[in-house]
Design a protein around this motif. Structure first.
Motif, PDB file in Angstrom:
ATOM      1  N   LYS A 144      36.482  18.501  62.612  1.00  0.00           N
ATOM      2  CA  LYS A 144      37.716  18.612  61.846  1.00  0.00           C
ATOM      3  C   LYS A 144      37.490  19.512  60.637  1.00  0.00           C
ATOM      4  CE  LYS A 144      39.520  14.037  63.125  1.00  0.00           C
ATOM      5  NZ  LYS A 144      39.941  12.698  62.622  1.00  0.00           N
ATOM      6  N   GLY A 145      38.582  20.113  60.168  1.00  0.00           N
ATOM      7  CA  GLY A 145      38.509  20.935  58.972  1.00  0.00           C
ATOM      8  C   GLY A 145      38.754  22.402  59.263  1.00  0.00           C
ATOM      9  N   LEU A 146      38.692  23.204  58.209  1.00  0.00           N
ATOM     10  CA  LEU A 146      38.949  24.635  58.309  1.00  0.00           C
ATOM     11  C   LEU A 146      37.710  25.383  58.770  1.00  0.00           C
ATOM     12  CD1 LEU A 146      40.879  25.120  54.942  1.00  0.00           C
ATOM     13  CD2 LEU A 146      41.881  25.175  57.234  1.00  0.00           C
ATOM     14  N   VAL A 147      37.915  26.349  59.666  1.00  0.00           N
ATOM     15  CA  VAL A 147      36.810  27.194  60.125  1.00  0.00           C
ATOM     16  C   VAL A 147      37.104  28.650  59.762  1.00  0.00           C
ATOM     17  CG1 VAL A 147      36.170  25.659  62.015  1.00  0.00           C
ATOM     18  CG2 VAL A 147      37.812  27.473  62.428  1.00  0.00           C
ATOM     19  N   PRO A 148      36.064  29.416  59.413  1.00  0.00           N
ATOM     20  CA  PRO A 148      36.255  30.844  59.126  1.00  0.00           C
ATOM     21  C   PRO A 148      36.472  31.606  60.430  1.00  0.00           C
ATOM     22  CG  PRO A 148      33.927  30.282  59.019  1.00  0.00           C
ATOM     23  CD  PRO A 148      34.657  28.994  59.258  1.00  0.00           C
ATOM     24  N   THR A 149      37.353  32.585  60.385  1.00  0.00           N
ATOM     25  CA  THR A 149      37.675  33.328  61.602  1.00  0.00           C
ATOM     26  C   THR A 149      37.635  34.834  61.366  1.00  0.00           C
ATOM     27  OG1 THR A 149      40.067  33.489  61.218  1.00  0.00           O
ATOM     28  CG2 THR A 149      39.247  31.483  62.307  1.00  0.00           C
TER      29      THR A 149
ATOM     30  N   THR B 173      39.396  34.405  66.168  1.00  0.00           N
ATOM     31  CA  THR B 173      38.225  33.862  66.848  1.00  0.00           C
ATOM     32  C   THR B 173      37.254  33.330  65.799  1.00  0.00           C
ATOM     33  OG1 THR B 173      37.108  36.018  66.851  1.00  0.00           O
ATOM     34  CG2 THR B 173      38.486  35.485  68.759  1.00  0.00           C
ATOM     35  N   VAL B 174      36.378  32.445  66.203  1.00  0.00           N
ATOM     36  CA  VAL B 174      35.479  31.781  65.251  1.00  0.00           C
ATOM     37  C   VAL B 174      34.410  32.749  64.755  1.00  0.00           C
ATOM     38  CG1 VAL B 174      33.872  29.867  64.895  1.00  0.00           C
ATOM     39  CG2 VAL B 174      35.891  29.557  66.354  1.00  0.00           C
ATOM     40  N   SER B 175      34.252  32.801  63.442  1.00  0.00           N
ATOM     41  CA  SER B 175      33.255  33.669  62.816  1.00  0.00           C
ATOM     42  C   SER B 175      31.872  33.033  62.864  1.00  0.00           C
ATOM     43  CB  SER B 175      33.642  33.925  61.357  1.00  0.00           C
ATOM     44  OG  SER B 175      32.575  34.520  60.647  1.00  0.00           O
ATOM     45  N   ASN B 176      30.845  33.884  62.867  1.00  0.00           N
ATOM     46  CA  ASN B 176      29.480  33.358  62.837  1.00  0.00           C
ATOM     47  C   ASN B 176      29.162  32.655  61.519  1.00  0.00           C
ATOM     48  OD1 ASN B 176      29.357  36.540  62.319  1.00  0.00           O
ATOM     49  ND2 ASN B 176      27.796  35.584  61.019  1.00  0.00           N
ATOM     50  N   THR B 177      29.983  32.874  60.477  1.00  0.00           N
ATOM     51  CA  THR B 177      29.738  32.172  59.214  1.00  0.00           C
ATOM     52  C   THR B 177      30.011  30.674  59.332  1.00  0.00           C
ATOM     53  OG1 THR B 177      31.948  32.750  58.415  1.00  0.00           O
ATOM     54  CG2 THR B 177      30.146  34.183  57.738  1.00  0.00           C
ATOM     55  N   ILE B 178      30.498  30.230  60.490  1.00  0.00           N
ATOM     56  CA  ILE B 178      30.608  28.792  60.740  1.00  0.00           C
ATOM     57  C   ILE B 178      29.236  28.135  60.592  1.00  0.00           C
ATOM     58  CG2 ILE B 178      30.257  28.987  63.247  1.00  0.00           C
ATOM     59  CD1 ILE B 178      32.680  26.542  61.575  1.00  0.00           C
ATOM     60  N   TYR B 179      28.180  28.883  60.919  1.00  0.00           N
ATOM     61  CA  TYR B 179      26.832  28.322  60.789  1.00  0.00           C
ATOM     62  C   TYR B 179      26.418  28.190  59.324  1.00  0.00           C
ATOM     63  CZ  TYR B 179      26.113  28.500  65.810  1.00  0.00           C
ATOM     64  OH  TYR B 179      26.214  28.274  67.163  1.00  0.00           O
TER      65      TYR B 179
ATOM     66  N   LEU C 254      32.008  46.075  52.071  1.00  0.00           N
ATOM     67  CA  LEU C 254      32.614  46.015  53.397  1.00  0.00           C
ATOM     68  C   LEU C 254      31.733  45.197  54.329  1.00  0.00           C
ATOM     69  CD1 LEU C 254      33.651  49.770  53.784  1.00  0.00           C
ATOM     70  CD2 LEU C 254      35.143  47.851  53.213  1.00  0.00           C
ATOM     71  N   SER C 255      32.321  44.682  55.393  1.00  0.00           N
ATOM     72  CA  SER C 255      31.546  43.965  56.395  1.00  0.00           C
ATOM     73  C   SER C 255      30.678  44.954  57.169  1.00  0.00           C
ATOM     74  CB  SER C 255      32.494  43.247  57.367  1.00  0.00           C
ATOM     75  OG  SER C 255      31.815  42.898  58.554  1.00  0.00           O
ATOM     76  N   PRO C 256      29.340  44.825  57.092  1.00  0.00           N
ATOM     77  CA  PRO C 256      28.483  45.745  57.848  1.00  0.00           C
ATOM     78  C   PRO C 256      28.751  45.690  59.352  1.00  0.00           C
ATOM     79  CG  PRO C 256      27.195  44.540  56.220  1.00  0.00           C
ATOM     80  CD  PRO C 256      28.547  43.895  56.275  1.00  0.00           C
ATOM     81  N   GLY C 257      29.051  44.495  59.862  1.00  0.00           N
ATOM     82  CA  GLY C 257      29.359  44.377  61.280  1.00  0.00           C
ATOM     83  C   GLY C 257      30.597  45.169  61.660  1.00  0.00           C
ATOM     84  N   TRP C 258      31.606  45.118  60.799  1.00  0.00           N
ATOM     85  CA  TRP C 258      32.830  45.882  61.035  1.00  0.00           C
ATOM     86  C   TRP C 258      32.540  47.381  60.986  1.00  0.00           C
ATOM     87  CZ3 TRP C 258      36.858  46.983  63.307  1.00  0.00           C
ATOM     88  CH2 TRP C 258      37.922  47.719  62.781  1.00  0.00           C
TER      89      TRP C 258
ATOM     90  N   VAL D  74      38.050  40.266  58.528  1.00  0.00           N
ATOM     91  CA  VAL D  74      36.785  39.544  58.694  1.00  0.00           C
ATOM     92  C   VAL D  74      36.668  38.442  57.646  1.00  0.00           C
ATOM     93  CG1 VAL D  74      34.265  39.753  58.741  1.00  0.00           C
ATOM     94  CG2 VAL D  74      35.690  41.609  59.634  1.00  0.00           C
ATOM     95  N   ASN D  75      36.621  37.210  58.109  1.00  0.00           N
ATOM     96  CA  ASN D  75      36.428  36.045  57.231  1.00  0.00           C
ATOM     97  C   ASN D  75      37.478  35.934  56.124  1.00  0.00           C
ATOM     98  OD1 ASN D  75      34.122  35.062  58.559  1.00  0.00           O
ATOM     99  ND2 ASN D  75      32.770  36.419  57.388  1.00  0.00           N
TER     100      ASN D  75
END
Length: 230
Positions: free
Chosen positions: A9-14, A68-74, A114-118, A213-214
């Motif tokens: 439950k709760g908010l997830v970064p996307t 979609t779910v961001s890797n920052t969920i970790y 900026l997001s390096p991945g982007w 991003v996020n």
């Protein structure tokens, strides 16, 4: 962000892609295919039509949004477990037969707004769809560092996350590990597939998505499998 791994439950970064509505069917088809991508963070998505709100963002007329779910969920999961992680690099990871081989590019998070991945994705350096279909290609990854004394906790939390349906972990490395030839540091590292890989094929195929991003946080309960969004 208040996501709780144990209660889901709760908010997830996307990562949010905003695309012209006339491309909806084609986009969904691509995302259905991406459900089989072996480095996916999660196969769950949230979709909003024009005029609707996704997180705190209203979708413009003539567009639809897919999050979609961001890797920052970790980062969130580990923070709740008492582990502080530091973003170090975004990297392009070369895959061969669906196995990670090594980095071809690394960008430090230091000194960039900026997001390096982007940047990798926008520059046309990724081949995520090719990787999905052939096992060969370059995908975006994120490298996080954390105290070596937290290795057991991190491994335990990642194991629980996997049981809860999350994926995308490329490696959990002890400071002495020379795997992937990362710069030496006296800290452990978590290497995770970027959440951006989930929507990268939309850019690679020329759908010209507007990507945030996020920036958007979504209630986990609003996420569903892509074949359930119709």
């Amino acid at each position: 962000c208040n996501f709780d791994l144990y209660s889901l439950k709760g908010l997830v970064p996307t990562n949010l892609a905003i695309i012209n509505k006339d491309k909806f069917d084609a986009v969904i088809d691509v995302l259905v295919q991406m459900g089989k991508f072996p480095f996916l963070i999660s196969d769950l998505v949230a979709v909003s039509d024009e005029g609707e709100t996704l997180g705190n963002l209203k979708i413009a007329e003539g567009k639809f949004g897919i999050a979609t779910v961001s890797n920052t969920i970790y980062d969130v999961i580990l923070r709740f477990a008492g582990v502080s992680v530091t973003p170090e690099f975004a990297g392009l990871l070369n895959c061969r037969r669906y196995e990670p081989q090594g980095f071809t590019e690394l960008i430090s998070y230091r000194g960039t707004t900026l997001s390096p991945g982007w940047l990798f994705l926008k520059s046309g350096l990724t081949s995520v769809l090719k990787c999905l279909k052939t096992g060969y290609g370059k995908i975006i990854t994120a490298v996080r560092s954390f105290s070596k004394y937290a290795l057991d906790t991190v491994r335990s939390e990642i194991k629980i996350a996997k049981l809860k349906g999350f994926g995308g972990i490329v490696g959990i490395l002890h400071p002495s590990s020379r795997q992937f030839s990362l710069p030496l540091r006296n800290r452990a590292r978590l290497i995770v597939s970027a959440g951006l890989n989930h929507i990268a094929p939309l850019q690679e195929l020329g759908f010209n998505p507007e990507i945030r991003v996020n920036e958007v946080f979504v209630e986990f309960s609003e996420l569903k499998k892509v074949d359930k969004v119709y």
